[in-house]
Enzyme design. Sequence first.
Site, PDB file in Angstrom:
ATOM      1  N   TYR A 148       9.130   5.762  -2.785  1.00  0.00           N
ATOM      2  CA  TYR A 148       8.501   4.648  -2.495  1.00  0.00           C
ATOM      3  C   TYR A 148       7.986   3.840  -3.839  1.00  0.00           C
ATOM      4  O   TYR A 148       8.702   2.768  -4.050  1.00  0.00           O
ATOM      5  CB  TYR A 148       7.147   4.905  -1.646  1.00  0.00           C
ATOM      6  N   GLU A 157      13.510   3.605   2.142  1.00  0.00           N
ATOM      7  CA  GLU A 157      12.224   3.305   1.552  1.00  0.00           C
ATOM      8  C   GLU A 157      11.679   2.694   0.585  1.00  0.00           C
ATOM      9  O   GLU A 157      10.632   1.973   0.399  1.00  0.00           O
ATOM     10  CB  GLU A 157      11.751   4.956   1.560  1.00  0.00           C
ATOM     11  N   HIS A 217       4.872  -2.991   6.103  1.00  0.00           N
ATOM     12  CA  HIS A 217       5.878  -2.194   5.581  1.00  0.00           C
ATOM     13  C   HIS A 217       6.848  -1.475   6.700  1.00  0.00           C
ATOM     14  O   HIS A 217       7.896  -1.580   6.609  1.00  0.00           O
ATOM     15  CB  HIS A 217       5.136  -0.973   4.974  1.00  0.00           C
ATOM     16  N   GLU A 218       6.159  -1.314   7.998  1.00  0.00           N
ATOM     17  CA  GLU A 218       6.942  -0.864   8.869  1.00  0.00           C
ATOM     18  C   GLU A 218       7.782  -1.965   9.526  1.00  0.00           C
ATOM     19  O   GLU A 218       8.849  -1.883  10.171  1.00  0.00           O
ATOM     20  CB  GLU A 218       6.026  -0.470  10.157  1.00  0.00           C
TER      21      GLU A 218
END
Length: 482
Positions: A423, A366, A343-344
């Site tokens: 999200y 996001e 994700h990051e």
Amino acid sequence: MVVIINKKKMLTILPLLILLLISFRFTKDTPTISENNQEMLNSYDINIEFDEKDKTLKINQKVTYINNTDKAIDTIYFHIYPNAFSKEKYAPFEKNEFKYAYPNGFDKGYIDIKKVLGESYDIRYKIMGKKEDILKVELGYNLNPKEKTTIIFDYKVKLPNSLGRFGYGENTINITNFYPIACVNDDNGWNIRSYEVIGDPFYSDVSNYKVSIKVPSKYKIAATGVIKDKSVKDDFTHYTIQAPKVRSFAIILSDKFNILKRKIGNTKVYSYFFEDMGKESIDIASDAISIFNDIFGTYPYETYSVVAADFFIGGMEYPNLVMIDKNLYKESEKFFLEYVIAHETAHQWWYSVVGNNEITEPWLDEALTEYSTILYFEKKYSKEKKEELMKEMKLRTFGKNTKNIFKSTLEFNNSLEYSMYVYSKGAILLDNLRKQVGDEIFFKALREYYEENKYKNVTSEDFFRIWEKYGVTRKEIINSNI
């Protein structure tokens, strides 16, 4: 960012992971030109001396600011984020997070502005904002479009004993969002909101950085950019770091780091870890860089670092560097470690390269990042794995109003609600869009979106405009999964 609330309980449930997330030497370099819009870039020349005992930073900073608007300005606003940590009532944490953010009780952090100068004169300035985290600088003259000015800051930063983005714990010193950074002046004027509690509160222009930092030699350093020079004297190490065309600059220090390095294409990937899961974390980061390079377009920077940190919230993105909660570096948490790192890493495309206002339109980075994480699992493992993850998202968000995806962070009651819509529901929207247009058009459009908006700040309208080329209207996207 990936937010984890009460992770000892929540980490056993797969989907909830994603719901919750000194002399001064000035350079004479001229700002570079953005590839896409031919605007000049601001530059930051920052000289830091770290005091280990007091956990303070003594800093001199030179900012070369270019007026890239079409109107003359006589005032420039800067975020001074450390002041959001100066009082308990300002601290950017929800009430249920305080015991994790401040395990030893509230500890103050702040920025103390000593002096603000022009190249040859004092400048009037004022600290303002509801958390005293905005600095208003009055130039004393009109700065016309495309003209530049120089502002020099002399200040001290106190790091709090806090396990959030900004502060220190037993293992790491997280030096992030620590310096005066120019607020964005866009079509809506100056964006001068304070450091908000829910979501990520950042909005910045791509700029060029040169940062020098002096630290005790026992510390290893992870940072945005590339270390260009390193020298040791009297048990201190002086680093000179350059970071061209990035949105912000971050440093993580630790005297406990182990480091692994790997080359993926033109990028050096680093894993900073303490004892366990170092190889696993660099494998994940390398796979993620490779997968997203193929799907979206090439990662444009020389370095990418995944850093284990005293950080209770899960993961947090900065240009070229991401912070990962050290408690995920366990064999028992391997899936969650992989999810958070993927994700990051996706945020390096959606936030770092293609930027946006994370307060007013958080879905833009996001939702795309969350769906990119799903794509990582699909490409690395199988379509069945992707469908498994999507099915669980849909079960949790069934009946939720799609229009809530597009709210600002200020309109959500808590991080759980924010994460569920922005999200998860946002990822479902993108998956539905993919099914509507087919894989060929879907991935072609995302590559176009990335290439056309490199180093820019975008709005929702920029995103919708890409899809209109392929016959999908704004209304169809917004209503795609009600």
